[in-house]
Design a protein around this motif. Structure first.
Motif, PDB file in Angstrom:
ATOM      1  N   GLU A 464     -18.104  16.123 -51.754  1.00 50.28           N
ATOM      2  CA  GLU A 464     -18.707  14.808 -51.984  1.00 50.28           C
ATOM      3  C   GLU A 464     -20.211  14.982 -52.006  1.00 50.28           C
ATOM      4  OE1 GLU A 464     -16.876  11.010 -50.448  1.00 50.28           O
ATOM      5  OE2 GLU A 464     -16.149  12.421 -48.948  1.00 50.28           O
ATOM      6  N   VAL A 465     -20.828  14.610 -53.129  1.00 57.50           N
ATOM      7  CA  VAL A 465     -22.249  14.856 -53.338  1.00 57.50           C
ATOM      8  C   VAL A 465     -23.016  13.538 -53.381  1.00 57.50           C
ATOM      9  CG1 VAL A 465     -23.971  15.944 -54.815  1.00 57.50           C
ATOM     10  CG2 VAL A 465     -21.654  16.910 -54.675  1.00 57.50           C
ATOM     11  N   PRO A 466     -23.934  13.283 -52.429  1.00 55.59           N
ATOM     12  CA  PRO A 466     -24.775  12.082 -52.500  1.00 55.59           C
ATOM     13  C   PRO A 466     -25.756  12.197 -53.655  1.00 55.59           C
ATOM     14  CG  PRO A 466     -24.805  13.061 -50.292  1.00 55.59           C
ATOM     15  CD  PRO A 466     -24.200  14.073 -51.217  1.00 55.59           C
ATOM     16  N   ILE A 467     -25.837  11.173 -54.474  1.00 52.65           N
ATOM     17  CA  ILE A 467     -26.768  11.190 -55.600  1.00 52.65           C
ATOM     18  C   ILE A 467     -27.766  10.048 -55.529  1.00 52.65           C
ATOM     19  CG2 ILE A 467     -25.167  12.360 -57.144  1.00 52.65           C
ATOM     20  CD1 ILE A 467     -24.572   9.604 -58.393  1.00 52.65           C
ATOM     21  N   GLY A 468     -27.621   9.190 -54.551  1.00 49.79           N
ATOM     22  CA  GLY A 468     -28.520   8.059 -54.375  1.00 49.79           C
ATOM     23  C   GLY A 468     -28.203   7.393 -53.057  1.00 49.79           C
ATOM     24  N   LEU A 469     -28.949   6.370 -52.721  1.00 49.79           N
ATOM     25  CA  LEU A 469     -28.783   5.702 -51.445  1.00 49.79           C
ATOM     26  C   LEU A 469     -27.424   5.012 -51.370  1.00 49.79           C
ATOM     27  CD1 LEU A 469     -29.976   5.026 -48.752  1.00 49.79           C
ATOM     28  CD2 LEU A 469     -31.145   3.090 -49.787  1.00 49.79           C
ATOM     29  N   GLY A 470     -26.544   5.544 -50.514  1.00 42.41           N
ATOM     30  CA  GLY A 470     -25.208   4.989 -50.356  1.00 42.41           C
ATOM     31  C   GLY A 470     -24.246   5.375 -51.464  1.00 42.41           C
ATOM     32  N   LEU A 471     -24.680   6.203 -52.411  1.00 39.33           N
ATOM     33  CA  LEU A 471     -23.882   6.535 -53.590  1.00 39.33           C
ATOM     34  C   LEU A 471     -23.465   8.002 -53.550  1.00 39.33           C
ATOM     35  CD1 LEU A 471     -23.004   4.936 -56.133  1.00 39.33           C
ATOM     36  CD2 LEU A 471     -24.948   5.948 -57.309  1.00 39.33           C
ATOM     37  N   LYS A 472     -22.154   8.252 -53.689  1.00 36.26           N
ATOM     38  CA  LYS A 472     -21.623   9.606 -53.668  1.00 36.26           C
ATOM     39  C   LYS A 472     -20.656   9.823 -54.827  1.00 36.26           C
ATOM     40  CE  LYS A 472     -21.716  10.997 -48.789  1.00 36.26           C
ATOM     41  NZ  LYS A 472     -20.877  11.498 -47.665  1.00 36.26           N
ATOM     42  N   ILE A 473     -20.613  11.069 -55.295  1.00 35.75           N
ATOM     43  CA  ILE A 473     -19.610  11.468 -56.281  1.00 35.75           C
ATOM     44  C   ILE A 473     -18.656  12.448 -55.615  1.00 35.75           C
ATOM     45  CG2 ILE A 473     -19.188  12.709 -58.425  1.00 35.75           C
ATOM     46  CD1 ILE A 473     -21.763  11.681 -59.509  1.00 35.75           C
ATOM     47  N   PRO A 474     -17.382  12.071 -55.410  1.00 38.48           N
ATOM     48  CA  PRO A 474     -16.391  13.017 -54.898  1.00 38.48           C
ATOM     49  C   PRO A 474     -15.756  13.783 -56.051  1.00 38.48           C
ATOM     50  CG  PRO A 474     -15.468  10.804 -54.931  1.00 38.48           C
ATOM     51  CD  PRO A 474     -16.859  10.690 -55.482  1.00 38.48           C
ATOM     52  N   ILE A 475     -15.682  15.084 -55.909  1.00 40.12           N
ATOM     53  CA  ILE A 475     -15.039  15.943 -56.908  1.00 40.12           C
ATOM     54  C   ILE A 475     -13.995  16.780 -56.184  1.00 40.12           C
ATOM     55  CG2 ILE A 475     -15.382  17.720 -58.663  1.00 40.12           C
ATOM     56  CD1 ILE A 475     -18.328  16.832 -58.778  1.00 40.12           C
ATOM     57  N   ALA A 476     -12.752  16.754 -56.649  1.00 44.62           N
ATOM     58  CA  ALA A 476     -11.676  17.439 -55.931  1.00 44.62           C
ATOM     59  C   ALA A 476     -10.805  18.231 -56.899  1.00 44.62           C
ATOM     60  CB  ALA A 476     -10.828  16.432 -55.169  1.00 44.62           C
ATOM     61  N   TYR A 477     -10.379  19.410 -56.431  1.00 47.14           N
ATOM     62  CA  TYR A 477      -9.352  20.183 -57.134  1.00 47.14           C
ATOM     63  C   TYR A 477      -8.135  20.247 -56.224  1.00 47.14           C
ATOM     64  CZ  TYR A 477      -6.522  24.177 -58.432  1.00 47.14           C
ATOM     65  OH  TYR A 477      -5.462  24.984 -58.736  1.00 47.14           O
ATOM     66  N   THR A 478      -6.960  19.908 -56.759  1.00 41.46           N
ATOM     67  CA  THR A 478      -5.733  19.874 -55.958  1.00 41.46           C
ATOM     68  C   THR A 478      -4.634  20.680 -56.633  1.00 41.46           C
ATOM     69  OG1 THR A 478      -6.307  17.626 -55.255  1.00 41.46           O
ATOM     70  CG2 THR A 478      -4.073  18.386 -54.786  1.00 41.46           C
ATOM     71  N   TYR A 479      -4.011  21.541 -55.860  1.00 43.15           N
ATOM     72  CA  TYR A 479      -2.806  22.249 -56.310  1.00 43.15           C
ATOM     73  C   TYR A 479      -1.621  21.686 -55.545  1.00 43.15           C
ATOM     74  CZ  TYR A 479       0.913  25.701 -56.450  1.00 43.15           C
ATOM     75  OH  TYR A 479       2.130  26.307 -56.595  1.00 43.15           O
ATOM     76  N   SER A 480      -0.567  21.284 -56.267  1.00 44.74           N
ATOM     77  CA  SER A 480       0.638  20.750 -55.644  1.00 44.74           C
ATOM     78  C   SER A 480       1.844  21.572 -56.074  1.00 44.74           C
ATOM     79  CB  SER A 480       0.857  19.284 -56.035  1.00 44.74           C
ATOM     80  OG  SER A 480      -0.192  18.472 -55.537  1.00 44.74           O
ATOM     81  N   SER A 481       2.736  21.834 -55.132  1.00 44.05           N
ATOM     82  CA  SER A 481       3.932  22.620 -55.419  1.00 44.05           C
ATOM     83  C   SER A 481       4.912  21.861 -56.303  1.00 44.05           C
ATOM     84  CB  SER A 481       4.626  23.016 -54.117  1.00 44.05           C
ATOM     85  OG  SER A 481       5.045  21.857 -53.398  1.00 44.05           O
ATOM     86  N   ALA A 482       4.776  20.548 -56.334  1.00 42.21           N
ATOM     87  CA  ALA A 482       5.617  19.693 -57.175  1.00 42.21           C
ATOM     88  C   ALA A 482       4.978  18.309 -57.201  1.00 42.21           C
ATOM     89  CB  ALA A 482       7.037  19.614 -56.627  1.00 42.21           C
ATOM     90  N   THR A 483       5.585  17.407 -57.989  1.00 46.97           N
ATOM     91  CA  THR A 483       5.173  16.011 -57.946  1.00 46.97           C
ATOM     92  C   THR A 483       6.349  15.180 -57.459  1.00 46.97           C
ATOM     93  OG1 THR A 483       5.865  15.493 -60.205  1.00 46.97           O
ATOM     94  CG2 THR A 483       3.654  16.425 -59.915  1.00 46.97           C
ATOM     95  N   GLU A 484       6.111  13.896 -57.248  1.00 47.47           N
ATOM     96  CA  GLU A 484       7.184  13.046 -56.744  1.00 47.47           C
ATOM     97  C   GLU A 484       8.316  12.887 -57.754  1.00 47.47           C
ATOM     98  OE1 GLU A 484       5.457   9.394 -55.494  1.00 47.47           O
ATOM     99  OE2 GLU A 484       4.525  10.267 -53.708  1.00 47.47           O
ATOM    100  N   MET A 485       8.022  13.111 -59.040  1.00 47.39           N
ATOM    101  CA  MET A 485       9.028  12.895 -60.083  1.00 47.39           C
ATOM    102  C   MET A 485       9.478  14.172 -60.762  1.00 47.39           C
ATOM    103  SD  MET A 485       9.380   9.648 -59.862  1.00 47.39           S
ATOM    104  CE  MET A 485      10.356   9.294 -61.322  1.00 47.39           C
ATOM    105  N   SER A 486       8.924  15.330 -60.368  1.00 50.22           N
ATOM    106  CA  SER A 486       9.248  16.562 -61.076  1.00 50.22           C
ATOM    107  C   SER A 486       9.052  17.768 -60.162  1.00 50.22           C
ATOM    108  CB  SER A 486       8.351  16.689 -62.317  1.00 50.22           C
ATOM    109  OG  SER A 486       8.459  17.970 -62.902  1.00 50.22           O
TER     110      SER A 486
END
Length: 514
Positions: A464-486
């Protein structure tokens, strides 16, 4: 007995100090103005612009003249006002424990583990992606608390915070599918609602409105601040009562000098619009320059060239009073270290725990409720965040292999932080946070079903990177072994935009109350 200071001055604002290098830009007219004078002029200009009223200057006029007179006599009376450090207030912008975005199961969430901190006033988040789902919706999340409405009616003071403690423990949020991206708030309708949540803080309080912080402030900071204000008032009275300065119209708020200064400011306000941030910032800079140039030419220069001479009583009183003022500043500067050390421990102290209820609304399935316990504790050198939860269907559908219990979930996150190089304002202590999260879900309805996986594990890296007062950009990478439907493995990037209005308000109050 020391009078308790309203939260708007101290519970949401932390007293800090800045060296001369971080002072306000110098005026072209008054190129070597002392930092304490620059700070006072900055406050006056911001208040004038925010209220669009030149008469606001009256409340600061005596202080401005006092510092200018003291500067003019620096050296000759054994005083040097330029050695005084300026000080400023900072809000609770260093906090990283609050949940801004949607829950981990929302279609557009960027988080695999939810934080236990609660938004006091208003939070705003737009996020794209999903953690354990194949869809990639964009969502809007609004967060607030019942305390925000009480504060709006009765004032956001430390006393209000304590009187309505229960309401400070409650947090509310709602997440909407974002279909109209031209008008974001138009999506905040019942039709677009995808989940709503209520949270109850069980243990821990890291707000600077809390009793623990208030007790520290009253013991360590407030007496020194009171002493400084008392001495400053004494110096202003000496200047205001000086016959020569009053006869010359310099120290008299009804005199020609003040009237001419007010007229210049009024003329600027009348001739310029203040509809944008750029126009507002330009107005603050211009009015600061008007004030400093006037103080330089009508006070500093006239004292230096002998056109104005203070009385002998003033000359005798100034050195001792200024010595006391200097000692008060030194004591406050020493208190900075104690405040910083206290804050460092305070923001990491104890265990935050929150109970959360989330109601999930699904278009293509059955609605369900999620019950979670959220924890956060500092374990050197990182923060440990843990979630455990269970979800229950409202009306389980046997045809879809649904039972009353939908799933069990658990998540564990390790989080670190560092100061952000992207935060331009020295008043903002927002930090870059980086986390590694493991999440497990046991989806009961997928048991004994073809092409479905009941056990779903995810691993997430998030920044999560603050770019201004009270303002953040969250960037996430997620690996999942499966999904809820597959049973198909998933690799996803998620991105969002988080806005914490609590932090913005803390700085806004600081700039008007310093």
């Amino acid at each position: 007995m020391i009078k308790r200071t309203p939260m708007s001055q101290i519970a949401a604002l932390l007293l800090m100090f800045a060296v001369t290098a971080s002072a306000s830009p110098q005026s072209n007219c008054y190129t070597d103005a002392p930092p304490v004078l620059l700070d006072s002029v900055d406050i006056a200009a911001r208040n004038i612009v925010s209220q669009r009223d030149a008469t606001v200057l009256t409340s600061r006029f005596a202080e401005l003249v006092s510092f200018t007179v003291a500067d003019a006599y620096s050296g000759s009376l054994g005083i040097n006002i330029k050695q005084l450090e300026r000080y400023r207030y900072l809000g609770e912008t260093a906090r990283t424990d609050k949940q801004i975005g949607a829950s981990a199961k929302a279609a557009g969430s960027t988080t695999a583990a939810e934080k236990p901190g609660i938004i006091d006033l208003l939070g705003f988040a737009i996020e794209r992606g999903a953690i354990q789902q194949e869809i990639n919706d964009t969502t809007l999340t609004l967060s607030t608390s019942p305390y925000a409405f009480i504060a709006a009616a009765e004032g956001d003071t430390d006393q209000t915070y304590r009187d309505y403690e229960l309401f400070t423990r409650l947090g509310l949020s709602a997440t909407f599918n974002l279909t109209n991206q031209d008008n974001v708030l138009a999506n905040a309708s019942r039709k677009q609602l995808t989940e709503w949540s209520a949270k109850l803080r069980l243990t821990g309080d890291r707000s600077t409105r809390s009793q623990e912080f208030q007790d520290f402030w009253d013991k360590e900071i407030q007496p020194l601040k009171t002493k400084r204000l008392t001495v400053n008032t004494k110096m202003r009275n000496i200047i205001a009562n000086d016959k020569n300065l009053n006869d010359g119209g310099v120290a008299d708020p009804d005199g020609d000098f003040y009237k001419a200064l007010e007229a210049k400011i009024t003329e600027y306000l009348n001739n310029h619009t203040l509809n944008t941030d750029n126009e507002t910032n330009a107005a603050v800079a211009a009015i600061k320059d008007i004030i400093l140039c006037s103080l330089k030419s009508e006070v500093f220069d006239k004292i230096k060239n002998g056109q104005i001479q203070v009385t002998d009583d003033t000359k005798r009183a100034l050195p001792g009073t200024f010595k006391d003022l200097g000692e008060a500043h030194v004591a406050l500067a020493a208190a900075q270290t104690r405040l910083q050390e206290f804050l460092k421990d305070f923001m990491k102290k104890g265990t935050l725990s929150t109970f959360a209820y989330t109601n999930h609304r699904t278009e293509m399935g059955s609605d369900y409720s999620e019950l979670k316990l959220l924890f956060e504790r500092h374990v050197k050198p990182m923060d440990l965040v843990a979630n455990i939860g269970v979800s229950l269907y409202h009306n389980p559908n046997p045809m879809l292999n649904q039972d009353k219990i939908r799933d069990f979930t658990a998540a564990l996150s390790l989080e670190g932080s560092s100061r952000s190089p992207f935060v331009a304002s020295s008043e903002d202590l927002s930090r870059i946070t980086y986390s590694l999260t493991g999440r497990y879900e046991r989806l009961k309805e997928n048991e004994n079903m073809m092409m479905r996986q009941p056990d779903i594990a995810s691993l997430q890296l998030k920044v999560e990177v603050p770019i201004g007062l009270g303002l953040k950009i969250p960037i996430a990478y997620t690996y999942s072994s499966a999904t809820e439907m597959s049973t198909k493995k998933e690799n996803k990037f998620n991105i969002g935009l988080h806005f914490d209005l609590d932090k913005l308000f803390s700085i806004a109050r600081a700039r008007t109350l310093r």
